[in-house]
Design a protein around this motif. Structure first.
Motif: not given
Ligand code: C2O
Ligand code: CU
Length: 429
Positions: A145-154, A174-185
């Protein structure tokens, strides 16, 4: 690819683009793809080589964070890779199984290159991999799990500038493994999460929304001596934690980041001390594969004692300086003697967060303001959070890779601080 006994990896850093939310295109950088990079994996004793090609418009480097290797292969600011150039790093993996990572380290530009998306994991295995009941099926019950916080410009671009915050950029997504709202089955009773705080400035306190306990099994440099049962773990930028959590069939739990205790900071809310985020939804299938039960003890971790120290050093961290000096690529700050054990006293003199990362070696925390470290700081570490106005004594040993000219780095892993010069250079002589 295995070539004459060497495991060879190829990484190409290139520009790309991603739709993190539908309809919004974000320009990104990545290795072998649009964003982040592949997980590299090798076994202790193995010879590895990584061929890095730079297809970016800027000079970068690739540093193997947490890896014990010759300084010429370290990928720090002294191993630049120009646009269109290739750099080959090779070494023999010689350290316990651990969750390491790689990221750029060009002096002054590290925060920007990491924020654009250049990072990946490097997993080291050893003779204990697959034992002790630790989940070990990559992508099934052993999950990076690569956990990163991000901010996007307009306009949908990554915000790359700290906007005046003295700790660096704090994102609101938060992007977890590069995805927003990550889910693990989840398909097994136990799951191992290898959590990397790959953010540039934010410290997290990872916990589950229902307060469930989990086992902390490993930290930066490898497994703990025994699993430590807890309900939260704090990670500052660059740190890793391996945890094992159990789920009931058909249940869900959310891995979250709760407001982290940042210690005695002047204004916690300015440094993310009051922020909370969802990180990963774990959703268990109605029938779960049985998992082996986790061992009570893992391999012993030999502890340094104060009397082992051959040399002592003091490091005062304040503003962007270590012992009153900013990074100078042409100055060697410290000389470590080969085959020696060191005891360092590291103090954060500021009222805001810093952390402390040492290249080449893994260290142990001897005490914090004279008190023995908590369970989560009993194992091997290469990065630790420095609470304001506290004194950390750490110990490490230098026993390989003499090079009188080329330095390894010591720095704050809050990447803005690193870029602004909170870094010093040492050689092993
Ligand atoms: Cu993760 Cu000197 O860095
Ligand atoms: Cu700092």
């Amino acid at each position: 690819r295995v070539d004459g006994g060497t495991r060879v990896f190829s990484l190409t850093a290139d520009e790309g683009q991603m739709e993190f939310t539908p309809g919004m295109t974000t320009p990104t950088w990545g290795f072998n793809g649009d964003y982040l990079g592949p997980t590299l994996r090798a076994r202790r004793g193995e010879k590895v080589a990584v061929e890095v090609t730079n297809k970016l418009p800027e000079t970068t480097t690739v540093h193997w964070h947490g890896m014990h290797l010759p300084v010429a292969m370290d990928g720090g600011p002294h191993q630049p890779i120009e646009p269109d150039a290739q750099w080959r790093a090779s070494w023999r993996v010689d350290q316990p199984a651990a969750t390491l990572w790689y990221h750029p380290h060009p002096h002054g530009d590290t925060e920007e290159h990491v924020l654009r998306g250049l990072s990946g994991m490097f997993i080291v295995d050893d003779e204990n991999t697959g034992t002790y009941g630790l989940p070990a099926q990559y992508g099934v019950d052993d999950i990076p799990l690569v956990v990163q916080d991000k901010k996007f410009t307009a306009g949908g671009e990554f915000q790359l500038d700290a906007q005046g915050n003295e700790v660096g950029l704090l994102g609101n997504v938060i992007l977890t493994n590069g995805a927003w709202g990550s889910v693990l089955d989840v398909t097994t009773e136990l799951v191992r999460l290898r959590i990397l705080n790959g953010s540039s400035a934010r410290t997290y306190d990872f916990a589950f929304d229902d307060g469930r306990e989990f086992s902390l099994v490993g930290t930066d440099g490898g497994l703990l001596e025994a699993p430590h049962s807890t309900d939260h773990v704090r990670l500052s930028p660059g740190e890793r934690a391996e945890i094992v959590v159990g789920l009931e069939p058909g249940s869900e739990t959310m891995l979250r980041s709760l407001p982290p205790d940042l210690g005695n900071v002047a204004l916690p809310s300015a440094y993310g001390g009051t922020d909370e985020f969802d990180v990963l939804l774990l959703r268990a299938a109605d029938a779960l594969q049985p998992s082996a039960s986790l061992a009570d003890r893992f391999a012993p971790v030999e502890r340094f004692a104060e009397r082992d120290a051959d040399y002592e050093r003091t490091f005062e961290v304040q503003n962007r300086e270590i012992n009153g000096l900013r990074m100078d690529m042409n100055r060697i700050d410290e000389v470590m003697q080969i085959d020696s054990t060191e005891l360092w006293t590291v103090t954060n003199r500021d009222l805001f967060p810093h952390n402390w990362h040492v290249h080449d070696v893994q260290f142990q925390v001897l005490d914090i303001d004279g008190t023995p470290p908590p369970a989560e700081l009993l194992g091997w570490k290469d990065t630790i959070y420095l609470e304001p106005r506290r004194q950390y004594r750490i110990m490490m040993r230098f026993e390989d890779y003499v090079d009188d000219d080329k330095p390894y780095m010591i720095h704050c892993h809050l990447l803005l601080h690193e870029d602004e010069g909170l870094m010093s250079q040492f050689v092993v002589s």
